[in-house]
Every structure is written in structure tokens, then in C-alpha cells.
Design a protein around this motif. Sequence first.
Motif, mmCIF file in Angstrom:
data_model
loop_
_atom_site.group_PDB
_atom_site.id
_atom_site.type_symbol
_atom_site.label_atom_id
_atom_site.label_comp_id
_atom_site.label_asym_id
_atom_site.label_seq_id
_atom_site.Cartn_x
_atom_site.Cartn_y
_atom_site.Cartn_z
ATOM 1 N N LEU A 1 10.716 31.526 -24.046
ATOM 2 C CA LEU A 1 11.356 30.682 -25.049
ATOM 3 C C LEU A 1 10.399 30.380 -26.200
ATOM 4 O O LEU A 1 10.800 30.385 -27.367
ATOM 5 N N SER A 2 9.132 30.143 -25.898
ATOM 6 C CA SER A 2 8.158 29.812 -26.942
ATOM 7 C C SER A 2 7.927 30.979 -27.905
ATOM 8 O O SER A 2 7.501 30.769 -29.048
ATOM 9 N N ARG A 3 8.217 32.189 -27.474
ATOM 10 C CA ARG A 3 8.047 33.373 -28.335
ATOM 11 C C ARG A 3 9.269 33.656 -29.204
ATOM 12 O O ARG A 3 9.196 34.478 -30.116
ATOM 13 N N LEU A 4 10.380 33.005 -28.919
ATOM 14 C CA LEU A 4 11.586 33.216 -29.717
ATOM 15 C C LEU A 4 11.515 32.334 -30.956
ATOM 16 O O LEU A 4 11.344 31.128 -30.856
ATOM 17 N N ARG A 5 11.654 32.937 -32.109
ATOM 18 C CA ARG A 5 11.473 32.197 -33.365
ATOM 19 C C ARG A 5 12.764 31.653 -33.956
ATOM 20 O O ARG A 5 12.772 30.588 -34.538
ATOM 21 N N SER A 6 13.868 32.367 -33.816
ATOM 22 C CA SER A 6 15.096 31.899 -34.462
ATOM 23 C C SER A 6 15.808 30.880 -33.575
ATOM 24 O O SER A 6 15.797 30.977 -32.346
ATOM 25 N N SER A 7 16.429 29.889 -34.206
ATOM 26 C CA SER A 7 17.162 28.872 -33.449
ATOM 27 C C SER A 7 18.338 29.510 -32.711
ATOM 28 O O SER A 7 18.696 29.067 -31.619
ATOM 29 N N LEU A 8 18.920 30.554 -33.278
ATOM 30 C CA LEU A 8 20.022 31.270 -32.629
ATOM 31 C C LEU A 8 19.557 31.909 -31.319
ATOM 32 O O LEU A 8 20.187 31.736 -30.272
ATOM 33 N N SER A 9 18.436 32.609 -31.359
ATOM 34 C CA SER A 9 17.899 33.253 -30.150
ATOM 35 C C SER A 9 17.513 32.224 -29.099
ATOM 36 O O SER A 9 17.745 32.420 -27.909
ATOM 37 N N GLU B 1 28.783 26.700 -23.252
ATOM 38 C CA GLU B 1 28.959 26.794 -24.703
ATOM 39 C C GLU B 1 27.671 26.355 -25.373
ATOM 40 O O GLU B 1 26.948 25.504 -24.853
ATOM 41 N N TRP B 2 27.379 26.951 -26.541
ATOM 42 C CA TRP B 2 26.150 26.602 -27.233
ATOM 43 C C TRP B 2 26.319 26.747 -28.736
ATOM 44 O O TRP B 2 27.240 27.389 -29.217
ATOM 45 N N SER B 3 25.394 26.119 -29.437
ATOM 46 C CA SER B 3 25.333 26.198 -30.894
ATOM 47 C C SER B 3 23.872 26.224 -31.301
ATOM 48 O O SER B 3 23.044 25.532 -30.695
ATOM 49 N N SER B 4 23.559 26.990 -32.310
ATOM 50 C CA SER B 4 22.163 27.060 -32.757
ATOM 51 C C SER B 4 21.755 25.806 -33.514
ATOM 52 O O SER B 4 20.578 25.594 -33.772
ATOM 53 N N THR B 5 22.713 24.942 -33.849
ATOM 54 C CA THR B 5 22.383 23.728 -34.592
ATOM 55 C C THR B 5 22.234 22.512 -33.692
ATOM 56 O O THR B 5 21.851 21.454 -34.158
ATOM 57 N N GLU B 6 22.533 22.654 -32.404
ATOM 58 C CA GLU B 6 22.425 21.525 -31.476
ATOM 59 C C GLU B 6 21.264 21.752 -30.523
ATOM 60 O O GLU B 6 21.021 22.860 -30.083
ATOM 61 N N ASP B 7 20.568 20.687 -30.201
ATOM 62 C CA ASP B 7 19.516 20.782 -29.194
ATOM 63 C C ASP B 7 20.164 20.861 -27.819
ATOM 64 O O ASP B 7 21.129 20.170 -27.537
ATOM 65 N N HIS B 8 19.620 21.709 -26.987
ATOM 66 C CA HIS B 8 20.143 21.895 -25.638
ATOM 67 C C HIS B 8 19.068 21.444 -24.666
ATOM 68 O O HIS B 8 17.956 21.952 -24.693
ATOM 69 N N PRO B 9 19.351 20.472 -23.810
ATOM 70 C CA PRO B 9 18.339 20.030 -22.849
ATOM 71 C C PRO B 9 18.006 21.163 -21.872
ATOM 72 O O PRO B 9 18.900 21.778 -21.319
ATOM 73 N N CYS B 10 16.728 21.472 -21.712
ATOM 74 C CA CYS B 10 16.395 22.629 -20.882
ATOM 75 C C CYS B 10 15.226 22.409 -19.942
ATOM 76 O O CYS B 10 14.924 23.276 -19.147
ATOM 77 N N GLY B 11 14.567 21.283 -20.023
ATOM 78 C CA GLY B 11 13.350 21.104 -19.258
ATOM 79 C C GLY B 11 13.479 21.288 -17.768
ATOM 80 O O GLY B 11 12.605 21.849 -17.129
ATOM 81 N N SER B 12 14.589 20.864 -17.185
ATOM 82 C CA SER B 12 14.686 20.846 -15.733
ATOM 83 C C SER B 12 14.994 22.199 -15.108
ATOM 84 O O SER B 12 14.707 22.401 -13.943
ATOM 85 N N PHE B 13 15.577 23.145 -15.833
ATOM 86 C CA PHE B 13 15.969 24.398 -15.183
ATOM 87 C C PHE B 13 15.232 25.632 -15.692
ATOM 88 O O PHE B 13 15.523 26.729 -15.235
ATOM 89 N N LEU B 14 14.280 25.474 -16.584
ATOM 90 C CA LEU B 14 13.484 26.616 -17.023
ATOM 91 C C LEU B 14 12.165 26.646 -16.271
ATOM 92 O O LEU B 14 11.442 25.654 -16.234
ATOM 93 N N GLY B 15 11.880 27.783 -15.662
ATOM 94 C CA GLY B 15 10.595 27.964 -14.998
ATOM 95 C C GLY B 15 9.513 28.309 -16.008
ATOM 96 O O GLY B 15 9.769 28.432 -17.214
ATOM 97 N N GLY B 16 8.303 28.495 -15.541
ATOM 98 C CA GLY B 16 7.170 28.786 -16.416
ATOM 99 C C GLY B 16 7.357 30.050 -17.237
ATOM 100 O O GLY B 16 7.073 30.061 -18.447
ATOM 101 N N ASP B 17 7.827 31.143 -16.607
ATOM 102 C CA ASP B 17 8.049 32.389 -17.342
ATOM 103 C C ASP B 17 9.114 32.202 -18.425
ATOM 104 O O ASP B 17 8.985 32.726 -19.530
ATOM 105 N N ASP B 18 10.170 31.463 -18.087
ATOM 106 C CA ASP B 18 11.222 31.212 -19.068
ATOM 107 C C ASP B 18 10.703 30.382 -20.240
ATOM 108 O O ASP B 18 11.037 30.648 -21.397
#
Length: 195
Positions: free
Chosen positions: A28-36, A7-24
Motif C-alpha cells: 500500500l505504501s508503494r501505491l501513489r494514486s488515491s484510486l490505486s 464499495e469504495w471511492s478514491s475520495t473517501e478514506d477507508h479504515p484499513c489498519g486492522s485487516f492489512l498485514g505487514g506485506d499489504d
Amino acid sequence: MVIAFEEWSSTEDHPCGSFLGGDDKDRLSRLRSSLSRAEFIAGRAALHHAGRALGYDVSAMRIVYDRRSGKPYFDSLDVCFHFSITHTIGLACCIASRNCLVGCDCERWDRAIDIEAFSYFRGRRLLSKRECLIEWTKLEALIKLRGQKLSDKVDRRGQLFSSNFVETDETHIGVSIPPVTVDINEQFVFSFCAG
């Protein structure tokens, strides 16, 4: 086969550091909207959980997409790991398997849908919004399993080539688990299949 929900919400921070690789992280850095951004992170979190349940650490794996269909796969992992990711506002899902192709789709039960238009598209009369959403998620799950595009299944009139596409395609592709639909917390409809 494993199914993971996030489950997710665009208004909550989601911890992601441990499971995103370099390409991800680059994507992610190119996505501008909090929803995306929230949707992307939740999809990767669901994939991460499904991978761990099957004994794989997929956090650093590079995901590539089939040029024609957009079907995702890992470019450096052997072909015994198949997955499908789907998103809707508030939920991301991943189905993964070591030994068979998989497909999934989810929608919100409160999604606006034109019953008449979808009935025309489907080629048969559907009686309720609920029935339309179930049919839609089953159709999407089958198409994702096959690595196809929905546009390839629609004729000039805007209808599916076959009014019984779901039933005939199950037989044609040897679907071992026909589309199964689940009601999640009375908020989401989720369908999956495997072949």
C-alpha cells in the motif's frame, strides 16, 4: 463458498489498519494514486470479510502470486482456502471457498465497450453492451478459476481459440457451479464460478 462485496471511492478514506498485514501495508505504501490505494484496500477488505465468514483470520496472511497467471494464494495457509479477488471502479469483490477452486470478475454496467470488436474476439455475434459485459465477466471468472491467462486463450487473429470457450471449458475443468451472473444495484455486473 462466500462472496463479499466492498464499495469504495478514491475520495473517501477507508479504515484499513486492522485487516492489512505487514506485506499489504508495504505494498500500500508503494501505491501513489488515491484510486490505486482505495482499490487495493477495498479488495483486501472484501478478502478479510470472506475469510472471517469461513472462519479464518486472513489479516496477517501473506499473499503470493503464481508467476505465470498472477493467481493469488496464501503462502502459509493450508490448501483448503481458495479465493479470487476482482475490482472495478467503485467495487471490489472476493469469492472464497474451503473446498473448491473459485473465480470471479466484476465490471461497471457503464463501461465503454466496442460491441463489434468484442463480438469478433468472442467469435460470435453479440447484440448488446449488456450481453458483452456478461460474457466478459463469465470468461474472466473461468480463467481466474483455472489460474490461466487470457492471452493463452487468444489466437493470432485476436479471437478466442474456441468460440464456445466458456461452455467447453466448463465441461473440461469440471465446473461444479457454472458461471453465475448477478446485477448489483444496477451499477455492476458480477460473475463467479466454482469447480
